[in-house]
Scaffold this active site. Structure first.
Site, PDB file in Angstrom:
ATOM      1  N   ASP A 103       0.842  -1.204   0.000  1.00 26.92           N
ATOM      2  CA  ASP A 103       0.000   0.000   0.000  1.00 26.92           C
ATOM      3  C   ASP A 103       0.874   1.250   0.000  1.00 26.92           C
ATOM      4  O   ASP A 103       2.028   1.202   0.407  1.00 26.92           O
ATOM      5  CB  ASP A 103      -0.880   0.039   1.265  1.00 26.92           C
ATOM      6  CG  ASP A 103      -1.832  -1.135   1.336  1.00 26.92           C
ATOM      7  OD1 ASP A 103      -2.183  -1.681   0.272  1.00 26.92           O
ATOM      8  OD2 ASP A 103      -2.206  -1.499   2.463  1.00 26.92           O
TER       9      ASP A 103
HETATM   10  N1  URA Z   1      -1.153  -6.005   3.725  1.00 25.93           N
HETATM   11  C1  URA Z   1      -1.626  -4.745   3.788  1.00 25.93           C
HETATM   12  O1  URA Z   1      -2.637  -4.486   4.395  1.00 25.93           O
HETATM   13  N2  URA Z   1      -0.952  -3.780   3.147  1.00 25.93           N
HETATM   14  C2  URA Z   1       0.190  -3.993   2.487  1.00 25.93           C
HETATM   15  O2  URA Z   1       0.766  -3.062   1.942  1.00 25.93           O
HETATM   16  C3  URA Z   1       0.685  -5.304   2.432  1.00 25.93           C
HETATM   17  C4  URA Z   1      -0.007  -6.295   3.061  1.00 25.93           C
END
Ligand code: URA
Length: 233
Positions: A103
């Site tokens: 993310d």
């Molecule tokens: N899980 C998440 O919630 N975000 C990420 O960036 C990676 C795994």
């Protein structure tokens, strides 16, 4: 392969620059100075030099990035800076792409490569490549999490595959998963009534994030790291 294309691929220089270097008598093939850009060479057998440096051909590149927050795991975005924008020209011409996504606010280990086969194996749950995350939680964790994550929790009607939970302090934990649904780690903690306030990926299969890399820095995977991931060394 054409000589000029070979040199472009090895150096990241433009075709125009390479043609100029050839005209300047700076390129030799098997000990002979070459003045034509369009001759065909064997990229694996011929010995090509630019000045004093031998050019070694490689098709694939494998990079480890310590992803900073605020950057998207994509090759293009019309609003945010992407991880590809962090690449130097030396790597960019290989056209690597991120293996899976973190993310925008997640930090840590992101692998970039142009090896589509390896990328597929690293992402597909079929191959059970665990990705380990450090998570800071809003509230203290509960002893019930370990079993819940091992057995799977339900996020949007989907039951997650077995995950490994480890505690560090009352609100700092590790979670290792081998699948990558959208916001998976954050949603898994939501499913047990908590909230992730900071997330960082610290390992990918047997490869750990190099702690000498500052946020935004990258380096190539070493031969042993690549071997550990099942890549072509
Ligand atoms: N899980 C998440 O919630 N975000 C990420 O960036 C990676 C795994």
């Amino acid at each position: 392969m054409r000589l000029d294309k070979f040199i472009c691929d090895c150096t990241g220089k433009t075709r125009t620059e390479v043609k100029k270097n050839i005209k300047q008598h700076r390129v030799s093939v098997n000990g002979e100075v070459m003045l034509k850009s369009d001759i065909k060479i064997d990229e694996y057998a011929d010995k090509v030099y630019l000045d004093k440096a031998e050019l070694i051909y490689r098709k694939y590149i494998y990079l480890m990035l310590n992803k900073p927050g605020g950057v998207v795991s994509a090759t293009y975005d019309n609003k945010y800076k992407t991880v590809v924008d962090l690449l130097s020209e030396e790597y960019r011409h290989f056209e690597p792409f991120p293996v899976g996504r973190l993310d925008i606010d997640t930090e840590g280990l992101l692998i970039l490569t142009n090896d589509g086969d390896l990328a597929h194996k690293l992402i597909s749950p079929k191959y059970k490549v665990y990705k380990k995350y450090y998570a800071k939680l809003e509230k203290a964790f509960s002893d019930s999490y370990k079993k819940a994550f091992e057995e799977g929790v339900v996020i949007d009607g989907y039951k997650t595959l077995p995950a490994i939970f480890e505690s560090i302090s009352e609100n700092e934990v590790y979670l290792s998963i081998y699948e990558g649904k959208f916001h998976q780690v954050k949603r898994m903690f939501e499913a047990v009534g908590n909230k992730v306030v900071f997330l960082k990926r610290i390992s990918f299969g047997n490869v750990e994030l190099d702690d000498t890399l500052l946020a935004g820095e990258m380096r190539e995977l070493t031969a042993s790291e690549l071997k550990a991931l099942g890549g072509k060394v």
